[in-house]
Design a protein around this motif. Sequence first.
Motif, short mmCIF file in Angstrom:
data_model
loop_
_atom_site.label_atom_id
_atom_site.label_comp_id
_atom_site.label_asym_id
_atom_site.label_seq_id
_atom_site.Cartn_x
_atom_site.Cartn_y
_atom_site.Cartn_z
N ALA A 30 -8.70 16.08 -33.42
CA ALA A 30 -8.52 14.62 -33.40
C ALA A 30 -8.46 14.01 -34.80
N ASP A 31 -9.12 14.61 -35.77
CA ASP A 31 -9.13 14.07 -37.13
C ASP A 31 -7.74 14.12 -37.77
N ARG A 32 -6.87 14.96 -37.26
CA ARG A 32 -5.52 15.10 -37.81
C ARG A 32 -4.49 14.25 -37.07
N LEU A 33 -4.94 13.46 -36.10
CA LEU A 33 -4.01 12.62 -35.33
C LEU A 33 -3.48 11.45 -36.15
N GLU A 34 -2.24 11.12 -35.94
CA GLU A 34 -1.69 9.86 -36.45
C GLU A 34 -2.22 8.78 -35.51
N THR A 35 -3.03 7.88 -36.03
CA THR A 35 -3.71 6.92 -35.15
C THR A 35 -2.98 5.58 -35.04
N ARG A 36 -1.82 5.46 -35.64
CA ARG A 36 -1.04 4.24 -35.44
C ARG A 36 -0.36 4.30 -34.08
N GLY A 37 -0.35 3.19 -33.39
CA GLY A 37 0.36 3.13 -32.13
C GLY A 37 -0.56 3.08 -30.93
N GLU A 38 0.05 3.25 -29.77
CA GLU A 38 -0.66 3.18 -28.50
C GLU A 38 -0.79 4.59 -27.93
N PHE A 39 -1.92 4.85 -27.29
CA PHE A 39 -2.19 6.18 -26.75
C PHE A 39 -2.45 6.11 -25.25
N VAL A 40 -2.03 7.16 -24.57
CA VAL A 40 -2.41 7.40 -23.18
C VAL A 40 -3.05 8.78 -23.15
N LEU A 41 -4.26 8.86 -22.61
CA LEU A 41 -4.96 10.14 -22.48
C LEU A 41 -4.94 10.51 -21.00
N VAL A 42 -4.50 11.73 -20.72
CA VAL A 42 -4.42 12.21 -19.36
C VAL A 42 -5.30 13.45 -19.26
N VAL A 43 -6.26 13.43 -18.33
CA VAL A 43 -7.19 14.54 -18.15
C VAL A 43 -6.94 15.17 -16.79
N GLY A 44 -6.77 16.48 -16.78
CA GLY A 44 -6.51 17.20 -15.55
C GLY A 44 -7.75 17.34 -14.69
N PRO A 45 -7.57 17.82 -13.47
CA PRO A 45 -8.69 17.98 -12.54
C PRO A 45 -9.61 19.12 -12.97
N ALA A 46 -10.81 19.07 -12.44
CA ALA A 46 -11.78 20.15 -12.68
C ALA A 46 -11.33 21.40 -11.93
N ALA A 47 -11.85 22.53 -12.33
CA ALA A 47 -11.55 23.79 -11.65
C ALA A 47 -12.02 23.71 -10.20
N THR A 48 -11.31 24.35 -9.31
CA THR A 48 -11.63 24.25 -7.88
C THR A 48 -12.98 24.86 -7.54
N ASP A 49 -13.43 25.87 -8.24
CA ASP A 49 -14.73 26.45 -7.92
C ASP A 49 -15.87 25.49 -8.26
N ALA A 50 -15.70 24.65 -9.29
CA ALA A 50 -16.72 23.67 -9.62
C ALA A 50 -16.76 22.55 -8.59
N GLN A 51 -15.61 22.20 -8.01
CA GLN A 51 -15.56 21.14 -7.02
C GLN A 51 -16.26 21.55 -5.73
N ALA A 52 -16.40 22.83 -5.51
CA ALA A 52 -17.01 23.32 -4.28
C ALA A 52 -18.53 23.48 -4.40
N MET A 53 -19.13 22.91 -5.43
CA MET A 53 -20.56 23.03 -5.62
C MET A 53 -21.30 22.41 -4.44
#
Length: 123
Positions: free
Chosen positions: A49-72
């Motif tokens: 993250a320290d090397r990111l160009e921070t000018r502009g607008e950002f969208v962060l997309v996070v994927g789903p958790a692993a299926t074995d963790a969801q079955a807890m």
Amino acid sequence: MFESGNRVQDTLRDLARVMGARDAAICREMTKLHEDIRRAPIAELARSADRLETRGEFVLVVGPAATDAQAMSEDALDDLLRNRLKRDSVKDAVAHAVGAVGAAAPRNLCPRARACQGNEERA
């Protein structure tokens, strides 16, 4: 989630701490001439993250958790919370549990953690 350039680095670090090893994408200046999209595990994106160009607008997309963790199971989740509460605050225990169970929202886990904490204090 939408994020400003001023906060994107801190947000990535927080997401890495809470979300664990999920895949993610940082999208900067989407649909514009200088569009930049990076995909990697969230922890790797946070480390760079320290090397990111921070000018502009950002969208962060996070994927789903692993299926074995969801079955807890409910019991396993309570055990996880109780163990974390022995050394962490409710907030930190919930953050750890969110990373483990993925799909469960923190608002559902906070009351559960407080109940586990209350049971622990009575024992």
